[in-house]
Design an enzyme around this catalytic site. Sequence first.
Site, short mmCIF file in Angstrom:
data_model
loop_
_atom_site.label_atom_id
_atom_site.label_comp_id
_atom_site.label_asym_id
_atom_site.label_seq_id
_atom_site.Cartn_x
_atom_site.Cartn_y
_atom_site.Cartn_z
N ASP A 241 0.83 -1.21 0.00
CA ASP A 241 0.00 0.00 0.00
C ASP A 241 0.86 1.26 0.00
OD1 ASP A 241 -1.92 -1.92 0.27
OD2 ASP A 241 -2.96 -0.98 1.94
N ASP B 143 -1.01 -4.82 4.73
CA ASP B 143 -2.37 -4.65 5.24
C ASP B 143 -3.36 -5.74 4.82
OD1 ASP B 143 -1.27 -2.34 6.17
OD2 ASP B 143 -2.59 -0.97 5.09
N LYS B 144 -3.43 -6.06 3.53
CA LYS B 144 -4.49 -6.96 3.06
C LYS B 144 -4.14 -8.42 3.29
CE LYS B 144 -6.27 -3.18 1.89
NZ LYS B 144 -5.08 -2.40 2.26
N CYS C 190 4.14 -1.17 8.76
CA CYS C 190 4.14 0.23 9.19
C CYS C 190 3.83 0.34 10.68
CB CYS C 190 3.14 1.02 8.37
SG CYS C 190 3.50 0.98 6.60
N GLU D 41 -7.10 4.13 -0.97
CA GLU D 41 -6.90 4.87 0.27
C GLU D 41 -6.44 6.28 -0.05
OE1 GLU D 41 -5.65 1.15 3.17
OE2 GLU D 41 -4.12 2.59 2.57
N SER E 69 -6.11 5.29 4.65
CA SER E 69 -5.04 4.52 5.26
C SER E 69 -5.22 4.51 6.77
CB SER E 69 -3.69 5.15 4.91
OG SER E 69 -2.68 4.70 5.78
#
EC number: 4.2.1.9
Length: 565
Positions: free
Chosen positions: A85, A127-128, A198, A450, A476
Amino acid sequence: MANSPFPLRSQVVTQGVQRSPNRAMLRAVGFRDEDFGKPIVGIANAHSTLTPCNMGIQTLAERAEAALRTAGCMPQVFGTITISDGISMGTEGMKYSLVSREVIADSIETVVNGQSMDGLLAIGGCDKNMPGAMIAMARLNVPSIFVYGGTIKPGHYNGRDLTIVSAFEAVGEFSAGRISEEELLAVERHACPGAGSCGGMYTANTMSSAFEAMGMSLPYSSTMAAEDEEKAESAAQSAKVLAEAIKANIRPRDIITRKSIENAISVIMAVGGSTNAVLHFLAIAHAAEVPLTLDDFETIRARVPVLCDLKPSGRFVATDLHRAGGIPQVMKMLLNHGLLHGDCLTISGQTIVEVLRDVPDEPSPDQEVIRPWHSPLYPQGHLAILKGNLAPEGAVAKITGVKNPQITGPARVFDSEESCLQAILSGQIRAGDVVVIRYEGPKGGPGMREMLSPTSAIIGAGLGDSVGLITDGRFSGGTYGMVVGHVAPEAYVGGTIALVEEGDLITIDAPARQLHLHVSEEELARRRARWSPPEPRYKRGTLAKYAKLVSSSSLGAVTDLNLWD
């Protein structure tokens, strides 16, 4: 473990004269005579060198593989994808981010069912990876555990901790003339010092924390640094726990229940987690066939305080939370005050109460990350569900950490993220404006990008407390400010957001949880009669298929809803 008390799915591949060719193939990948009665466990390995979030995962997969062999299982490693991302943010490539959640879920389901595996250990970072893996686990319902790749350690520059969001905000600061090009480059060089996802309570750390709370990951594992040895040890321990879960036939749907999802949402509120968790848990609940709506998030928000002072709007990062006691400390406080279901089962076979038995009732007084119960950061949760004529199905907002939770201002309307970002960076957005970014929803984008670049540019320009932003896209986990996303119905299907015109007055009222367009119903009817859906942006390939299948964000943006109705 050759003598499992429960029938193994893999026996359809490994047993009987007719399966001699199947066994021949398995012998080529290392099976011996004595291995054909052992559970076959898939390791869904999301290792990748395209993002720091996933570049340390290979080590974890190797540790898990070795531990599974020692525990009497036959591990089989297969790959699944990731999208970064942070790297795709602000580009056309970001349209593939949410799509990748479905690709990950579908790919894991395909391999585990296609190979008749008996268990699943999934390892993810960006993230995903997390919701994609959990959706697959809920669909498959074979004994499963999730191993988080770990969080990145903070970068350091000029006496302050940095995260990737620092770099996005620095772009806005530079464009507004608040920092020099040399300072911008210094932030860029120091923001990401190594491997790991992150570092704030952004989407990856939010989802891993929620999985720990739900019982699908081991205690303390969600806040460990990717590069620390304890993370590799946790991967090995996860493999051992999974082997025991296979023996006991503990399955995801024994764990992913209405109660455990409520536990996860309570922890998301307490740690100040990402808006994306709303979208992802709607999808996970759908996969597990557990009823869940946006209204359930609002109900939980109203009773759970924000206890953790974490970025993006707070001061600390996930590694600080780990040192302060991690997710178990937060859970123990919630449990003691009746905000967790203590009887929920976890993958270890213990209940939540049993897992938390030795955790202190209150956090240590020599840390500031987790606030004491009598002095929370905020008395109620931060993820609010807003409704009104602009979002009849609902929208999601972070309502804490903003100085002005109510704003009424003229709409500044943009039909794409790029056009909005250019307007912000060129100084066209003023204090008091309400920015509208539309046709960025699940179908319209497609992919529900995002909006971190525009929101960070607003923050960097010093307008974070005076400009509102609404979108049918997402935000985000690093976003904060007066922002409202997931507006549903989206513009592409004719939602009210498609009818907004430049200069219309819009009210964002976070305390009242209202999102209102100050235009009469008669005028909206006239505009609706003139409106027609735009041509699809993609007519072939992955994005075209996704746009055709995907549901409203208010239902989790899933791709298998009512397929045969």
